[in-house]
Scaffold this active site. Structure first.
Site, PDB file in Angstrom:
ATOM      1  N   HIS A   1       2.186   4.406  -5.112  1.00 41.05           N
ATOM      2  CA  HIS A   1       2.793   5.474  -5.920  1.00 41.05           C
ATOM      3  C   HIS A   1       2.890   4.968  -7.362  1.00 41.05           C
ATOM      4  CE1 HIS A   1       6.358   2.996  -5.707  1.00 41.05           C
ATOM      5  NE2 HIS A   1       6.333   3.046  -4.390  1.00 41.05           N
TER       6      HIS A   1
ATOM      7  N   GLN B   1      14.594  -9.076  -3.898  1.00 44.44           N
ATOM      8  CA  GLN B   1      13.280  -9.668  -3.621  1.00 44.44           C
ATOM      9  C   GLN B   1      12.758 -10.459  -4.824  1.00 44.44           C
ATOM     10  OE1 GLN B   1       9.982  -7.642  -1.366  1.00 44.44           O
ATOM     11  NE2 GLN B   1       9.271  -7.225  -3.417  1.00 44.44           N
TER      12      GLN B   1
ATOM     13  N   GLY C   1       0.811  -1.220   0.000  1.00 42.91           N
ATOM     14  CA  GLY C   1       0.000   0.000   0.000  1.00 42.91           C
ATOM     15  C   GLY C   1       0.840   1.263   0.000  1.00 42.91           C
TER      16      GLY C   1
ATOM     17  N   GLN D   1       7.912  -9.584   7.872  1.00 46.14           N
ATOM     18  CA  GLN D   1       9.109  -9.171   7.132  1.00 46.14           C
ATOM     19  C   GLN D   1       9.778  -7.934   7.747  1.00 46.14           C
ATOM     20  OE1 GLN D   1       6.651  -8.506   3.504  1.00 46.14           O
ATOM     21  NE2 GLN D   1       8.028  -6.801   3.114  1.00 46.14           N
TER      22      GLN D   1
ATOM     23  N   ASP E   1      13.272  -3.589  -6.060  1.00 37.81           N
ATOM     24  CA  ASP E   1      13.607  -4.575  -5.031  1.00 37.81           C
ATOM     25  C   ASP E   1      14.221  -5.781  -5.740  1.00 37.81           C
ATOM     26  OD1 ASP E   1      12.102  -3.471  -2.435  1.00 37.81           O
ATOM     27  OD2 ASP E   1      10.886  -3.068  -4.201  1.00 37.81           O
TER      28      ASP E   1
ATOM     29  N   HIS F   1       4.097   1.354  -8.134  1.00 33.96           N
ATOM     30  CA  HIS F   1       3.066   0.316  -7.996  1.00 33.96           C
ATOM     31  C   HIS F   1       2.111   0.349  -9.193  1.00 33.96           C
ATOM     32  CE1 HIS F   1       3.822   1.216  -3.538  1.00 33.96           C
ATOM     33  NE2 HIS F   1       4.147  -0.053  -3.650  1.00 33.96           N
TER      34      HIS F   1
ATOM     35  N   ARG G   1       8.413   4.800   1.292  1.00 40.22           N
ATOM     36  CA  ARG G   1       9.172   5.372   2.419  1.00 40.22           C
ATOM     37  C   ARG G   1       9.711   6.765   2.103  1.00 40.22           C
ATOM     38  NH1 ARG G   1      10.745  -0.371   3.387  1.00 40.22           N
ATOM     39  NH2 ARG G   1       9.953  -0.907   5.461  1.00 40.22           N
TER      40      ARG G   1
ATOM     41  N   GLY H   1       8.692  -5.364  -8.850  1.00 36.72           N
ATOM     42  CA  GLY H   1       9.531  -4.260  -9.298  1.00 36.72           C
ATOM     43  C   GLY H   1      11.012  -4.586  -9.204  1.00 36.72           C
TER      44      GLY H   1
HETATM   45  P1  AMP Z   1       5.990  -2.475  -1.713  1.00 34.54           P
HETATM   46  O1  AMP Z   1       4.619  -1.930  -1.557  1.00 34.54           O
HETATM   47  O2  AMP Z   1       7.086  -1.484  -1.414  1.00 34.54           O
HETATM   48  O3  AMP Z   1       6.175  -3.795  -1.018  1.00 34.54           O
HETATM   49  O4  AMP Z   1       6.169  -2.790  -3.260  1.00 34.54           O
HETATM   50  C1  AMP Z   1       5.245  -3.582  -3.965  1.00 34.54           C
HETATM   51  C2  AMP Z   1       5.797  -3.874  -5.339  1.00 34.54           C
HETATM   52  O5  AMP Z   1       6.034  -2.656  -6.034  1.00 34.54           O
HETATM   53  C3  AMP Z   1       7.156  -4.614  -5.302  1.00 34.54           C
HETATM   54  O6  AMP Z   1       7.184  -5.571  -6.338  1.00 34.54           O
HETATM   55  C4  AMP Z   1       8.137  -3.497  -5.545  1.00 34.54           C
HETATM   56  O7  AMP Z   1       9.346  -3.938  -6.121  1.00 34.54           O
HETATM   57  C5  AMP Z   1       7.357  -2.628  -6.520  1.00 34.54           C
HETATM   58  N1  AMP Z   1       7.896  -1.265  -6.527  1.00 34.54           N
HETATM   59  C6  AMP Z   1       8.119  -0.468  -5.454  1.00 34.54           C
HETATM   60  N2  AMP Z   1       8.676   0.708  -5.852  1.00 34.54           N
HETATM   61  C7  AMP Z   1       8.810   0.645  -7.200  1.00 34.54           C
HETATM   62  C8  AMP Z   1       9.328   1.524  -8.195  1.00 34.54           C
HETATM   63  N3  AMP Z   1       9.830   2.703  -7.876  1.00 34.54           N
HETATM   64  N4  AMP Z   1       9.308   1.104  -9.469  1.00 34.54           N
HETATM   65  C9  AMP Z   1       8.813  -0.108  -9.808  1.00 34.54           C
HETATM   66  N5  AMP Z   1       8.305  -0.988  -8.920  1.00 34.54           N
HETATM   67  C10 AMP Z   1       8.308  -0.625  -7.634  1.00 34.54           C
END
Ligand code: AMP
Length: 280
Positions: free
Chosen positions: A34, A153, A31, A61, A150, A37, A187, A147
């Site tokens: 941005h 990940q 969540g 995590q 990460d 996502h 963040r 993404g």
């Molecule tokens: P998170 O909500 O931070 O756990 O991210 C959810 C998904 O969005 C993960 O697969 C991240 O790698 C991807 N993600 C987060 N930031 C970005 C970004 N700037 N560009 C592309 N994918 C992203």
């Protein structure tokens, strides 16, 4: 957009969709959405009949001293953004629904999970693989989107999928950035004005490293020294700078073949990550 909070109901819905031969695209998130996502959502929309996004801030995590409690949550705004993207289903479970009996079972991808971010966040990737495995079992996606931001990940998840024969394709999407180059992240909203200005040095240092390598530099130590020099700033404290093999995350002394440069840097109290893949 349908909002489902109960894992059993989500599972039944996905089973029904599968029986109708609908391809399910899945975007797991925590969540505070941005444009990074939303890029994953747009990619999912392009290639799948049904797009399911999950929002779940996964406690397993986060380390005991990490930001689980204060992690940004803004479900109203997230719902509006997902509706605008015409997402079909939002899966939004609570912690009790996901871990009704606590959590006794973990998935560990050996070796890969202990390096880079895993070295400074012990247990983090076990939490990630476990929740992603649970989400795959609940959502039953044909394709899941992650993404490149990460990088570790997505590599660990690909390995888990291969090793455990999950019937899902993992697609990785390039990092979406702010105009000045900072990788978009939930963040980033923690950053003060001064920290935000300094945060751009992460992507700047990676760009510099890439240029050096393109000019013929092969010595990883030289490139690392240049990155560290670029990151010198009162707002920043380096967690790690790694120049490594993108499959094993083993450090490289000589830059030859595909090379991952991965950074984790504290900007004030906020730990930011970024990376670049050099396809030599
Ligand atoms: P998170 O909500 O931070 O756990 O991210 C959810 C998904 O969005 C993960 O697969 C991240 O790698 C991807 N993600 C987060 N930031 C970005 C970004 N700037 N560009 C592309 N994918 C992203």
């Amino acid at each position: 957009m349908k909002i489902i909070t109960d894992p059993k109901r989500m599972q039944a819905t996905s089973e029904f969709l599968g029986k109708q031969n609908k391809t399910i695209g899945f975007v797991p998130t925590m969540g505070a959405l941005h444009k990074g996502h939303l890029k994953l959502v747009k990619e999912a929309k392009k290639s799948c009949d049904i797009v399911i996004v999950s929002i779940f801030v996964n406690p397993t995590q986060f380390g005991p001293k990490e930001d689980f409690k204060k992690y940004p949550r803004n479900i109203k705004r997230d719902i509006a953004l997902l509706k605008k993207e015409e997402v079909d289903i939002l899966f939004y479970p609570g912690v009790k629904a996901m871990y009704p009996d606590g959590n006794k079972t973990f998935i560990e991808v050996k070796d890969l999970g202990n390096k880079l971010c895993g070295a400074s966040r012990p247990g983090h990737f076990n939490g990630v693989t476990t929740v992603v495995a649970k989400l795959f079992n609940i959502v039953k996606p044909d394709i899941a989107f992650f993404g490149e931001k990460d990088f570790q990940q997505q590599a660990i998840i690909k390995k888990m999928v291969k090793d455990l024969n999950f019937d899902v394709i993992i697609k990785t999407i390039p990092t979406v950035r702010e105009i000045d180059g900072l990788a978009k992240s939930s963040r980033n909203r923690y950053l003060s004005k001064d920290e935000r200005i300094a945060a751009v040095l992460l992507s700047k240092s990676l760009k510099k490293a890439k240029r050096l390598i393109q000019k013929g530099e092969k010595n990883a130590k030289t490139v690392k020294t240049e990155i560290i020099r670029t990151l010198r700033n009162p707002q920043l404290k380096i967690d790690h700078v790694s120049i490594c093999d993108p499959d094993t995350f083993d450090d490289k002394n000589t830059i030859k073949g595909p090379t991952l440069i991965a950074l984790a840097v504290f900007c004030g109290k906020t730990r930011l990550i970024d990376n670049i893949l050099i396809k030599n």
